[in-house]
Design an enzyme around this catalytic site. Structure first.
Site, PDB file in Angstrom:
ATOM      1  N   CYS A  70      -1.243   4.256  11.009  1.00 24.14           N
ATOM      2  CA  CYS A  70      -1.103   5.529  11.719  1.00 24.14           C
ATOM      3  C   CYS A  70      -2.399   5.826  12.478  1.00 24.14           C
ATOM      4  O   CYS A  70      -2.864   6.965  12.515  1.00 24.14           O
ATOM      5  CB  CYS A  70      -0.744   6.673  10.763  1.00 24.14           C
ATOM      6  SG  CYS A  70      -1.940   6.936   9.449  1.00 24.14           S
ATOM      7  N   CYS A 105       0.884  -1.180   0.000  1.00 29.99           N
ATOM      8  CA  CYS A 105       0.000   0.000   0.000  1.00 29.99           C
ATOM      9  C   CYS A 105       0.912   1.217   0.000  1.00 29.99           C
ATOM     10  O   CYS A 105       1.088   1.866   1.021  1.00 29.99           O
ATOM     11  CB  CYS A 105      -0.912  -0.004   1.224  1.00 29.99           C
ATOM     12  SG  CYS A 105      -1.686  -1.611   1.581  1.00 29.99           S
ATOM     13  N   GLY A 149       4.715   7.241  -1.207  1.00 37.10           N
ATOM     14  CA  GLY A 149       6.045   6.754  -1.520  1.00 37.10           C
ATOM     15  C   GLY A 149       7.095   6.945  -0.459  1.00 37.10           C
ATOM     16  O   GLY A 149       8.261   6.602  -0.677  1.00 37.10           O
ATOM     17  N   GLY A 150       6.726   7.461   0.716  1.00 34.33           N
ATOM     18  CA  GLY A 150       7.719   7.658   1.765  1.00 34.33           C
ATOM     19  C   GLY A 150       8.420   6.374   2.150  1.00 34.33           C
ATOM     20  O   GLY A 150       9.657   6.306   2.217  1.00 34.33           O
TER      21      GLY A 150
END
Length: 466
Positions: A231, A109, A113-114
């Site tokens: 998160c 997922c 793109g971090g």
């Protein structure tokens, strides 16, 4: 901050005496960070270049805190791919995954793109990264970020997770599931997450997470590592999700320890009081400088093979091996413009997708990815136009200035902004393609002619003002 009443009641019942400290944390500014792109430089080198102050992140040696008033995306070094703007606790999941050069890694997922770019930096060009994102618009952003950071060994797919199973059944050494969640750890930085939150949304996310984890299980090889992160603070999406998963599938919860993080998953918040949940991490904004994350590291144990209908007959790939004749314009460009060591290294991995030329990662079997929606089947080298080859932005960002025969290193910040805005540069340079850089790091290509460098920075990436 006006928090939803249902959220406050839920957290008060769960947290008891520590609830007030959670509430107080929402009165503090959001925590901002950047992470060094170690494909291009070291953290110390980056810190010495930046015009703003930095402070190290305990659990990620490549990460820095920055002041919440800083706008790091306005600096030319950002466009040169020297760093990624990333919330500090979001850096922890890849540290737990611990990808190593040579690993096959799936970020299931992946947008924006971090974490994918963090994985790509850790792989150092060796192994394969498959970065998947279901939402088409977000997958485009993911692909651009991977290109900006100069990652050469990545595929970007735009698929439902279950669609990957036929192509990559039990293929990956490591998988990251940074699951779509109710976003409770995003309240300080994203008003949209606050506005969208509801108890019903928690339930909907839980259902999605179960399906995603089922696919992840089928994609991970026995002995491989699965890291699940969110998160959110919701136990239904965190501790209870992992408890249910290890009851259904053969996994061992591995102990997670990171410097500066002391809080672990709450066994008391599970349904069946599985003690293994205490090995997970629960990062809360009142105990660390950050927005919050939940992370579990799971090792897949040998188990009874599933009786799955894995398709053995694959479609014919739209990618085709490029012939010497088809490559003539590219070969002329490479010999005239690139260091031989660079283009010779990828010479046996050149494939055409329509008019576009790619260097696909080593080990990828074309027939196994033929049925997938691919946004990026490897390093995009450029496009064949009538009687010429036009190099790509991705190629520019994958190079060092020293790997280009002709380069123009801009030391003036205003000239760098001029290039990033898409303007021509009134500079004298050898005729032909030229790699434009800023203080030693590529920004993109230009083409020199008659005392002018015409701008080939992608139109969709151009900035309006500094």
């Amino acid at each position: 901050m006006q928090l939803p009443e249902a959220f406050k009641e839920k957290m008060k019942n769960l947290m008891g005496a520590s609830y007030q400290s959670l509430l107080d944390s929402y009165d503090q500014p959001e925590s901002k960070g950047i992470r060094t792109n170690t494909l291009k430089l070291t953290p110390d080198e980056l810190a010495n270049k930046l015009p703003f102050n930095t402070q190290g992140v305990n659990w990620c040696k490549d990460g820095f805190y920055i002041d919440h008033t800083v706008r790091p995306g306005k600096n030319p070094y950002y466009y040169a791919g020297l760093y990624y703007v990333q919330e500090p606790t979001a850096m922890a999941a890849v540290e737990v995954l611990d990808p190593q050069p040579g690993d096959w890694v799936l970020d299931l997922c992946a947008a924006p793109g971090g974490k994918s770019t963090q994985i790509g930096a850790r792989l150092q060009g060796a192994g394969v990264l498959v970065a998947n994102e279901l939402v088409n618009s977000r997958a485009g952003v993911l692909s651009t970020n991977i290109e900006r950071m100069g990652i050469t060994n990545a595929l970007v797919t735009n698929e439902f997770p279950e669609r990957l199973v036929d192509s990559f059944y039990e293929r990956f050494d490591k998988i990251l599931v940074d699951a779509p969640c109710s976003g409770e750890g995003m309240f300080r930085k994203d008003p949209g997450a606050l506005a969208d939150w509801s108890l019903e949304r928690v339930d909907r996310c839980r259902g999605k997470q179960e399906k995603i984890l089922e696919s992840a299980h089928r994609l991970l090889k026995p002995g491989g590592v699965l890291v699940y992160s969110t998160c959110t603070f919701s136990p239904e999406e965190n501790e209870q999700m992992i408890e249910a998963f290890i009851e259904k599938y053969p996994y061992e919860v591995e102990t997670v320890e990171l410097p500066g993080i002391t809080d672990h998953g709450q066994v008391a918040w599970t349904r069946k009081q599985q003690q293994a949940i205490a090995k997970t991490l629960r990062i809360m904004p009142m105990t660390v400088k950050g927005e919050g994350h939940f992370i579990a590291r799971l090792k897949k144990l040998p188990g009874q093979a599933e009786n799955l209908d894995i398709k053995q007959g694959y479609a014919k790939s739209r990618l085709k091996k490029a012939t010497r004749m088809e490559l003539q314009d590219y070969s002329d460009f490479a010999k005239n413009n690139l260091d031989p060591e660079f283009y010779q290294k990828i010479a046996d991995r050149l494939y055409l997708l329509g008019e576009h030329l790619y260097a696909i990662p080593t080990g990828i079997e074309l027939e196994r990815i033929a049925n997938l929606k691919l946004l990026r089947p490897g390093l995009h080298l450029g496009t064949f136009k009538k009687n010429r080859f036009e190099p790509s932005y991705a190629l520019a960002m994958a190079l060092n200035l020293s790997q280009a025969r002709n380069s123009c290193n801009l030391n003036d910040e205003e000239l760098a902004y001029q290039y990033l805005k898409g303007e021509a540069l009134n500079l004298t340079a050898s005729k032909g393609w030229i790699l434009i850089g800023y203080n030693g790091y590529p920004l993109g290509f230009g083409k020199a002619s008659e005392g002018l460098i015409k701008n080939h920075y992608p139109k969709g990436l151009r900035i309006r003002k500094k």
